[in-house]
Write a protein that holds these residues in place. Structure first.
Motif, PDB file in Angstrom:
ATOM      1  N   THR A 155       0.832  -1.200   0.000  1.00  0.00           N
ATOM      2  CA  THR A 155       0.000   0.000   0.000  1.00  0.00           C
ATOM      3  C   THR A 155       0.866   1.249   0.000  1.00  0.00           C
ATOM      4  O   THR A 155       1.889   1.309   0.689  1.00  0.00           O
ATOM      5  N   TYR A 156       0.426   2.233  -0.793  1.00  0.00           N
ATOM      6  CA  TYR A 156       1.051   3.557  -0.781  1.00  0.00           C
ATOM      7  C   TYR A 156      -0.092   4.537  -1.042  1.00  0.00           C
ATOM      8  O   TYR A 156      -0.383   4.883  -2.174  1.00  0.00           O
ATOM      9  N   LEU A 157      -0.738   4.949   0.043  1.00  0.00           N
ATOM     10  CA  LEU A 157      -1.948   5.750  -0.040  1.00  0.00           C
ATOM     11  C   LEU A 157      -1.710   7.147   0.516  1.00  0.00           C
ATOM     12  O   LEU A 157      -1.215   7.305   1.639  1.00  0.00           O
ATOM     13  N   ARG A 158      -2.054   8.145  -0.285  1.00  0.00           N
ATOM     14  CA  ARG A 158      -1.996   9.534   0.162  1.00  0.00           C
ATOM     15  C   ARG A 158      -3.411  10.095   0.247  1.00  0.00           C
ATOM     16  O   ARG A 158      -4.249   9.841  -0.618  1.00  0.00           O
ATOM     17  N   GLN A 159      -3.620  10.890   1.269  1.00  0.00           N
ATOM     18  CA  GLN A 159      -4.914  11.554   1.464  1.00  0.00           C
ATOM     19  C   GLN A 159      -5.107  12.693   0.471  1.00  0.00           C
ATOM     20  O   GLN A 159      -6.184  12.875  -0.106  1.00  0.00           O
ATOM     21  N   THR A 249       0.562 -14.188  -4.531  1.00  0.00           N
ATOM     22  CA  THR A 249      -0.440 -13.210  -4.960  1.00  0.00           C
ATOM     23  C   THR A 249      -0.204 -11.915  -4.201  1.00  0.00           C
ATOM     24  O   THR A 249      -0.029 -11.921  -2.977  1.00  0.00           O
ATOM     25  N   LEU A 250      -0.181 -10.809  -4.949  1.00  0.00           N
ATOM     26  CA  LEU A 250       0.084  -9.492  -4.372  1.00  0.00           C
ATOM     27  C   LEU A 250      -1.132  -8.599  -4.531  1.00  0.00           C
ATOM     28  O   LEU A 250      -1.650  -8.434  -5.637  1.00  0.00           O
ATOM     29  N   SER A 251      -1.580  -8.013  -3.424  1.00  0.00           N
ATOM     30  CA  SER A 251      -2.637  -7.002  -3.430  1.00  0.00           C
ATOM     31  C   SER A 251      -1.995  -5.627  -3.346  1.00  0.00           C
ATOM     32  O   SER A 251      -1.147  -5.385  -2.478  1.00  0.00           O
ATOM     33  N   VAL A 252      -2.367  -4.726  -4.275  1.00  0.00           N
ATOM     34  CA  VAL A 252      -1.739  -3.402  -4.369  1.00  0.00           C
ATOM     35  C   VAL A 252      -2.797  -2.308  -4.252  1.00  0.00           C
ATOM     36  O   VAL A 252      -3.881  -2.418  -4.846  1.00  0.00           O
ATOM     37  N   GLU A 253      -2.491  -1.258  -3.504  1.00  0.00           N
ATOM     38  CA  GLU A 253      -3.318  -0.053  -3.463  1.00  0.00           C
ATOM     39  C   GLU A 253      -2.404   1.165  -3.508  1.00  0.00           C
ATOM     40  O   GLU A 253      -1.425   1.237  -2.760  1.00  0.00           O
ATOM     41  N   ALA A 254      -2.734   2.110  -4.386  1.00  0.00           N
ATOM     42  CA  ALA A 254      -1.943   3.346  -4.473  1.00  0.00           C
ATOM     43  C   ALA A 254      -2.879   4.506  -4.779  1.00  0.00           C
ATOM     44  O   ALA A 254      -3.753   4.397  -5.642  1.00  0.00           O
ATOM     45  N   SER A 255      -2.707   5.629  -4.071  1.00  0.00           N
ATOM     46  CA  SER A 255      -3.580   6.783  -4.299  1.00  0.00           C
ATOM     47  C   SER A 255      -2.819   8.088  -4.176  1.00  0.00           C
ATOM     48  O   SER A 255      -1.876   8.205  -3.399  1.00  0.00           O
ATOM     49  N   PHE A 256      -3.245   9.073  -4.969  1.00  0.00           N
ATOM     50  CA  PHE A 256      -2.877  10.463  -4.757  1.00  0.00           C
ATOM     51  C   PHE A 256      -3.883  11.124  -3.819  1.00  0.00           C
ATOM     52  O   PHE A 256      -3.528  11.943  -2.976  1.00  0.00           O
ATOM     53  N   ASN A 257      -5.150  10.791  -4.012  1.00  0.00           N
ATOM     54  CA  ASN A 257      -6.234  11.408  -3.244  1.00  0.00           C
ATOM     55  C   ASN A 257      -7.223  10.338  -2.806  1.00  0.00           C
ATOM     56  O   ASN A 257      -7.751   9.590  -3.633  1.00  0.00           O
ATOM     57  N   LEU A 258      -7.475  10.271  -1.510  1.00  0.00           N
ATOM     58  CA  LEU A 258      -8.374   9.254  -0.964  1.00  0.00           C
ATOM     59  C   LEU A 258      -8.892   9.743   0.383  1.00  0.00           C
ATOM     60  O   LEU A 258      -8.151  10.388   1.140  1.00  0.00           O
ATOM     61  N   ASN A 259     -10.136   9.441   0.683  1.00  0.00           N
ATOM     62  CA  ASN A 259     -10.721   9.883   1.955  1.00  0.00           C
ATOM     63  C   ASN A 259     -10.312   8.948   3.084  1.00  0.00           C
ATOM     64  O   ASN A 259     -11.082   8.100   3.549  1.00  0.00           O
ATOM     65  N   ILE A 260      -9.074   9.112   3.524  1.00  0.00           N
ATOM     66  CA  ILE A 260      -8.530   8.415   4.681  1.00  0.00           C
ATOM     67  C   ILE A 260      -7.998   9.462   5.652  1.00  0.00           C
ATOM     68  O   ILE A 260      -7.773  10.611   5.288  1.00  0.00           O
ATOM     69  N   GLY A 262      -5.118   9.672   7.129  1.00  0.00           N
ATOM     70  CA  GLY A 262      -3.710  10.019   6.997  1.00  0.00           C
ATOM     71  C   GLY A 262      -3.055   9.142   5.953  1.00  0.00           C
ATOM     72  O   GLY A 262      -3.620   8.134   5.518  1.00  0.00           O
ATOM     73  N   ASP A 263      -1.859   9.508   5.527  1.00  0.00           N
ATOM     74  CA  ASP A 263      -1.158   8.721   4.524  1.00  0.00           C
ATOM     75  C   ASP A 263      -0.722   7.375   5.099  1.00  0.00           C
ATOM     76  O   ASP A 263      -0.385   7.266   6.281  1.00  0.00           O
ATOM     77  N   VAL A 264      -0.723   6.359   4.238  1.00  0.00           N
ATOM     78  CA  VAL A 264      -0.371   5.005   4.646  1.00  0.00           C
ATOM     79  C   VAL A 264       0.595   4.416   3.630  1.00  0.00           C
ATOM     80  O   VAL A 264       0.348   4.480   2.424  1.00  0.00           O
ATOM     81  N   GLY A 265       1.690   3.849   4.114  1.00  0.00           N
ATOM     82  CA  GLY A 265       2.627   3.158   3.241  1.00  0.00           C
ATOM     83  C   GLY A 265       3.194   1.943   3.948  1.00  0.00           C
ATOM     84  O   GLY A 265       3.754   2.065   5.037  1.00  0.00           O
ATOM     85  N   ASP A 266       3.026   0.760   3.340  1.00  0.00           N
ATOM     86  CA  ASP A 266       3.491  -0.447   4.009  1.00  0.00           C
ATOM     87  C   ASP A 266       3.582  -1.591   3.010  1.00  0.00           C
ATOM     88  O   ASP A 266       2.917  -1.583   1.970  1.00  0.00           O
TER      89      ASP A 266
END
Length: 355
Positions: A155-159, A249-260, A262-266
């Protein structure tokens, strides 16, 4: 000891990270930074003054013609990676090209083929491979701590984290958070798992939110922005599943803008014997019929500056033949094949084979 002559193509934000590594090696007498190139001449001149670089060019082919360079870093926007890398390789230099390798797998293959034809090293800017966290987990994987790794989450998610400018313009970037952020965690996961071959991908993309939903002054990365210079036409969010030939099997999530909140990276790895999260570095396993959690000894965080310094050192070491290249061109090509397949799947709504 040979002192390698170094040039930089592209003087944007990421080039400063490369320069810090080169400056450390310059102080040791291993390299000499002799030239820089950028199409923005005022910016280029300021850059050369800042780093005391004697020669400057606005055309990379001209730089390669005039300078005898051993090593070049390509730090341009994504759409220029292929042409600048090939120009540097054909001009006689080894190349460290920033991620993503190219706009697509076809361009990436051309770059790798050129490097082989020229007999030069082409390394990719997969800086996460050079973090202390990656070193720790690779050691545990090699020791058999996790057993067979069969599932992973990246995951590499930005708010609210589009850097602006060309990053949001598909013509220059090739895409949004998948190709900019997801590339880091997809590659890191594959690297930690021993670089298995990807065989298929299914993905979805969304562009529901748009850029800059709030007046945030805390963005981690912001590029130079001129009003109206670049449209914003990339995805806000990408989610995907990638299958590999060894059963992973790899699950991937990446965002520039998302209603979370705070940012998440792991990156999380799940094996037959143990599992871990690079964010916490706690390893869960079993012993004597019960669950056991332990934290490996030593430093195992990801520190931005030290990782880039280690990446540049690893590049020069590989050019000199002291160590194998840790991020070879072949891995960049496979990564671009994964990215292409996810974007194609998002368009068609079907799983896409990777060959």
């Amino acid at each position: 000891m040979k002192k390698f002559r170094v040039g930089i193509i592209g003087t944007g934000g990421i080039s400063h990270c490369h320069m810090a590594g080169y400056k450390a090696l310059e102080a040791e007498g291993r390299v000499e930074i002799v030239a820089a190139c950028d199409i923005n001449e005022p910016k280029l001149l300021a850059y050369c003054e800042k780093y005391n670089i004697p020669h400057h060019y606005t055309d990379c082919k001209e730089m390669m013609k005039q300078e005898q360079l051993d090593c070049v870093s390509v730090c341009t926007w994504n759409s220029a990676h292929k042409d600048c890398t090939i120009a540097a390789l054909r001009g006689g230099a080894n190349v460290l090209c920033e991620k993503p390798m190219a706009m697509n797998a076809k361009e990436a293959q051309e770059m790798m083929d050129t490097a082989k034809a020229c007999g030069k090293l082409l390394q990719l800017g997969f800086v996460r491979r050079f973090g202390e966290d990656a070193d720790t987990v690779r050691r545990l994987v090699d020791e058999g701590t996790f057993g067979d790794i069969y599932y992973a989450k990246a995951t590499y998610l930005r708010q609210n984290g589009c850097p602006g400018g060309w990053f949001g313009d598909k013509t220059f970037s090739g895409g949004g958070p998948l190709i900019d952020l997801g590339v880091h965690v997809i590659d890191l996961t594959r690297y930690l798992a021993g670089c298995p071959k990807p065989v298929s991908a299914f993905g979805v993309t969304y562009d529901n939110l748009g850029p800059d939903r709030a007046n945030s002054t805390e963005k981690a990365w912001v590029t130079e922005v001129k009003p109206g210079e670049h449209p914003y036409n990339v995805e806000d969010l990408c989610a995907a599943m990638v299958r590999f030939d060894n059963g992973l099997t790899l699950s991937v999530e990446a965002s520039f803008n998302l209603n979370i909140t705070g940012d998440v990276g792991d990156v999380q790895l799940f094996g037959t014997k143990a599992g871990t999260s690079l964010g916490s570095m706690n390893v869960l396993t079993t012993k004597d019929g019960g669950f056991v959690t332990f934290t490996p000894e030593g430093e195992h965080s990801f520190r931005f500056g030290p990782a880039f310094n280690e990446e540049i050192k690893g590049y020069i070491d590989a050019v000199e033949g002291l160590t194998p290249c840790r991020a070879p061109a072949e891995d960049g090509v496979w990564l671009m094949k994964i990215i292409d397949a996810i974007y194609e799947s998002a368009k068609t709504g079907k799983s896409v084979a990777i060959e």
